[in-house]
Design a protein around this motif. Structure first.
Motif, PDB file in Angstrom:
ATOM      1  N   THR A 103       0.880  -1.166   0.000  1.00 51.42           N
ATOM      2  CA  THR A 103       0.000   0.000   0.000  1.00 51.42           C
ATOM      3  C   THR A 103       0.917   1.215   0.000  1.00 51.42           C
ATOM      4  O   THR A 103       2.054   1.141   0.467  1.00 51.42           O
ATOM      5  CB  THR A 103      -0.906   0.068   1.253  1.00 51.42           C
ATOM      6  OG1 THR A 103      -0.071   0.143   2.417  1.00 51.42           O
ATOM      7  CG2 THR A 103      -1.826  -1.146   1.337  1.00 51.42           C
ATOM      8  N   CYS A 104       0.430   2.329  -0.536  1.00 55.20           N
ATOM      9  CA  CYS A 104       1.231   3.549  -0.602  1.00 55.20           C
ATOM     10  C   CYS A 104       0.385   4.731  -0.145  1.00 55.20           C
ATOM     11  O   CYS A 104      -0.713   4.944  -0.658  1.00 55.20           O
ATOM     12  CB  CYS A 104       1.726   3.772  -2.031  1.00 55.20           C
ATOM     13  SG  CYS A 104       2.700   5.291  -2.216  1.00 55.20           S
ATOM     14  N   THR A 105       0.896   5.467   0.826  1.00 58.03           N
ATOM     15  CA  THR A 105       0.222   6.659   1.330  1.00 58.03           C
ATOM     16  C   THR A 105       1.064   7.882   0.982  1.00 58.03           C
ATOM     17  O   THR A 105       2.268   7.906   1.256  1.00 58.03           O
ATOM     18  CB  THR A 105       0.060   6.581   2.861  1.00 58.03           C
ATOM     19  OG1 THR A 105      -0.669   5.398   3.184  1.00 58.03           O
ATOM     20  CG2 THR A 105      -0.675   7.809   3.400  1.00 58.03           C
ATOM     21  N   ILE A 106       0.438   8.873   0.366  1.00 54.48           N
ATOM     22  CA  ILE A 106       1.118  10.129   0.034  1.00 54.48           C
ATOM     23  C   ILE A 106       0.470  11.236   0.866  1.00 54.48           C
ATOM     24  O   ILE A 106      -0.714  11.531   0.693  1.00 54.48           O
ATOM     25  CB  ILE A 106       1.002  10.451  -1.468  1.00 54.48           C
ATOM     26  CG1 ILE A 106       1.682   9.345  -2.306  1.00 54.48           C
ATOM     27  CG2 ILE A 106       1.626  11.820  -1.777  1.00 54.48           C
ATOM     28  CD1 ILE A 106       1.452   9.465  -3.807  1.00 54.48           C
ATOM     29  N   ILE A 107       1.242  11.800   1.786  1.00 50.85           N
ATOM     30  CA  ILE A 107       0.746  12.884   2.643  1.00 50.85           C
ATOM     31  C   ILE A 107       1.207  14.214   2.065  1.00 50.85           C
ATOM     32  O   ILE A 107       2.390  14.391   1.776  1.00 50.85           O
ATOM     33  CB  ILE A 107       1.271  12.732   4.085  1.00 50.85           C
ATOM     34  CG1 ILE A 107       0.675  11.473   4.736  1.00 50.85           C
ATOM     35  CG2 ILE A 107       0.940  13.976   4.919  1.00 50.85           C
ATOM     36  CD1 ILE A 107       1.194  11.200   6.150  1.00 50.85           C
ATOM     37  N   GLY A 108       0.268  15.134   1.896  1.00 48.89           N
ATOM     38  CA  GLY A 108       0.607  16.464   1.390  1.00 48.89           C
ATOM     39  C   GLY A 108      -0.535  17.024   0.575  1.00 48.89           C
ATOM     40  O   GLY A 108      -1.353  16.268   0.048  1.00 48.89           O
ATOM     41  N   GLY A 109      -0.582  18.335   0.505  1.00 56.56           N
ATOM     42  CA  GLY A 109      -1.570  18.994  -0.339  1.00 56.56           C
ATOM     43  C   GLY A 109      -0.837  19.807  -1.376  1.00 56.56           C
ATOM     44  O   GLY A 109       0.358  20.048  -1.244  1.00 56.56           O
ATOM     45  N   GLY A 110      -1.556  20.219  -2.413  1.00 58.46           N
ATOM     46  CA  GLY A 110      -0.896  21.057  -3.409  1.00 58.46           C
ATOM     47  C   GLY A 110      -1.606  21.040  -4.739  1.00 58.46           C
ATOM     48  O   GLY A 110      -2.613  20.350  -4.915  1.00 58.46           O
ATOM     49  N   PRO A 111      -1.066  21.802  -5.689  1.00 56.21           N
ATOM     50  CA  PRO A 111      -1.742  22.031  -6.967  1.00 56.21           C
ATOM     51  C   PRO A 111      -1.913  20.786  -7.832  1.00 56.21           C
ATOM     52  O   PRO A 111      -2.779  20.757  -8.699  1.00 56.21           O
ATOM     53  CB  PRO A 111      -0.854  23.061  -7.669  1.00 56.21           C
ATOM     54  CG  PRO A 111       0.463  23.021  -6.970  1.00 56.21           C
ATOM     55  CD  PRO A 111       0.178  22.584  -5.564  1.00 56.21           C
ATOM     56  N   LEU A 112      -1.110  19.742  -7.601  1.00 55.06           N
ATOM     57  CA  LEU A 112      -1.218  18.553  -8.459  1.00 55.06           C
ATOM     58  C   LEU A 112      -2.216  17.519  -7.933  1.00 55.06           C
ATOM     59  O   LEU A 112      -2.330  16.436  -8.493  1.00 55.06           O
ATOM     60  CB  LEU A 112       0.155  17.874  -8.619  1.00 55.06           C
ATOM     61  CG  LEU A 112       1.216  18.662  -9.373  1.00 55.06           C
ATOM     62  CD1 LEU A 112       2.499  17.851  -9.501  1.00 55.06           C
ATOM     63  CD2 LEU A 112       0.727  19.090 -10.752  1.00 55.06           C
ATOM     64  N   GLN A 113      -2.942  17.852  -6.867  1.00 50.50           N
ATOM     65  CA  GLN A 113      -3.846  16.881  -6.241  1.00 50.50           C
ATOM     66  C   GLN A 113      -4.763  16.187  -7.256  1.00 50.50           C
ATOM     67  O   GLN A 113      -4.829  14.961  -7.305  1.00 50.50           O
ATOM     68  CB  GLN A 113      -4.698  17.586  -5.171  1.00 50.50           C
ATOM     69  CG  GLN A 113      -5.778  16.696  -4.586  1.00 50.50           C
ATOM     70  CD  GLN A 113      -5.590  16.437  -3.107  1.00 50.50           C
ATOM     71  OE1 GLN A 113      -4.873  17.147  -2.420  1.00 50.50           O
ATOM     72  NE2 GLN A 113      -6.227  15.404  -2.620  1.00 50.50           N
ATOM     73  N   GLN A 114      -5.452  16.967  -8.074  1.00 54.91           N
ATOM     74  CA  GLN A 114      -6.401  16.363  -9.019  1.00 54.91           C
ATOM     75  C   GLN A 114      -5.686  15.530 -10.077  1.00 54.91           C
ATOM     76  O   GLN A 114      -6.108  14.424 -10.409  1.00 54.91           O
ATOM     77  CB  GLN A 114      -7.259  17.454  -9.687  1.00 54.91           C
ATOM     78  CG  GLN A 114      -8.428  16.893 -10.490  1.00 54.91           C
ATOM     79  CD  GLN A 114      -9.362  16.020  -9.638  1.00 54.91           C
ATOM     80  OE1 GLN A 114      -9.850  16.439  -8.599  1.00 54.91           O
ATOM     81  NE2 GLN A 114      -9.599  14.779 -10.080  1.00 54.91           N
ATOM     82  N   GLU A 115      -4.576  16.059 -10.575  1.00 54.58           N
ATOM     83  CA  GLU A 115      -3.796  15.348 -11.599  1.00 54.58           C
ATOM     84  C   GLU A 115      -3.299  13.992 -11.073  1.00 54.58           C
ATOM     85  O   GLU A 115      -3.375  12.972 -11.763  1.00 54.58           O
ATOM     86  CB  GLU A 115      -2.605  16.226 -12.004  1.00 54.58           C
ATOM     87  CG  GLU A 115      -1.819  15.725 -13.187  1.00 54.58           C
ATOM     88  CD  GLU A 115      -0.659  16.665 -13.520  1.00 54.58           C
ATOM     89  OE1 GLU A 115       0.458  16.143 -13.728  1.00 54.58           O
ATOM     90  OE2 GLU A 115      -0.857  17.897 -13.554  1.00 54.58           O
ATOM     91  N   LEU A 116      -2.816  13.979  -9.823  1.00 55.70           N
ATOM     92  CA  LEU A 116      -2.324  12.738  -9.223  1.00 55.70           C
ATOM     93  C   LEU A 116      -3.479  11.773  -8.978  1.00 55.70           C
ATOM     94  O   LEU A 116      -3.359  10.570  -9.203  1.00 55.70           O
ATOM     95  CB  LEU A 116      -1.570  13.032  -7.926  1.00 55.70           C
ATOM     96  CG  LEU A 116      -0.278  13.843  -8.076  1.00 55.70           C
ATOM     97  CD1 LEU A 116       0.303  14.197  -6.710  1.00 55.70           C
ATOM     98  CD2 LEU A 116       0.754  13.107  -8.915  1.00 55.70           C
TER      99      LEU A 116
END
Length: 185
Positions: free
Chosen positions: A66-79
């Motif tokens: 499993t992979c968890t990515i913590i963080g916010g930012g402008p690429l949220q929707q793209e990711l």
């Protein structure tokens, strides 16, 4: 030599103020899903797109993770779109922004820390991401890339692996190596 009036103060983390829980107390062993953590703003230089592509390779190789990515930012929707396009919705989770205390606690809940930093087309790059130092202090093996000051934090083959930036296959291979060998981790 260095001018006597000049002193180099290396970036570090203050461990006395934030005692870090050490992973392994939850008893991770072979057969369980490898828990991958990445922490960083959702911007291009952090390389989250590369990590998601690497996760797609891992799934194709039947690696249990499993992979968890913590963080916010402008690429949220793209990711998020990339995760859905690869059909990784159950495996890769964008956890959003978290407080520093929540980030510190998350280190103990994961087995491996990955931050595949890149130099953007505009030349934007990281220096030494503090999260790498924190994750190392918490006892997590690290996987990152040899740009800027990162090789000072990630000693290749000792505290983790450095892989070429922009190379999801190399990243997947390094993750797979650590996934398959808990002793090496």
């Amino acid at each position: 030599g260095v001018d006597a009036k000049t002193s180099v103060v290396h970036c570090g983390v203050e461990l006395d103020e934030t005692p870090l829980p050490i992973p392994g107390s939850s008893g991770t062993h072979d057969g369980k899903a490898l828990r991958i953590l990445s922490v960083g703003s959702l911007v291009k230089k952090k390389g989250h797109q590369i990590l998601i592509s690497a996760c797609e390779s891992l799934r194709q190789q039947n690696v249990n993770f499993t992979c968890t990515i913590i963080g916010g930012g402008p690429l949220q929707q793209e990711l998020q779109d990339q995760i859905q396009a690869f059909g990784l919705s159950g495996l890769v989770n964008l956890a959003g922004a978290r407080t520093h205390d929540e980030v510190l606690a998350s280190y103990a809940e994961h087995d491996l820390f990955v931050l595949p930093c890149v130099v953007t087309d505009e030349g934007d790059r990281d220096g030494i991401p503090v999260v790498l130092l924190e994750a190392a202090a918490a006892g997590l093996p690290l996987i990152s890339t040899p740009i800027s000051g990162i090789p000072e934090a990630v000693l290749n083959g000792i505290t983790g692996y450095l892989v070429s930036p922009q190379d999801p296959q190399a990243l997947a291979q390094a993750i797979r190596t650590l996934a398959l060998d808990s002793t090496l981790r």
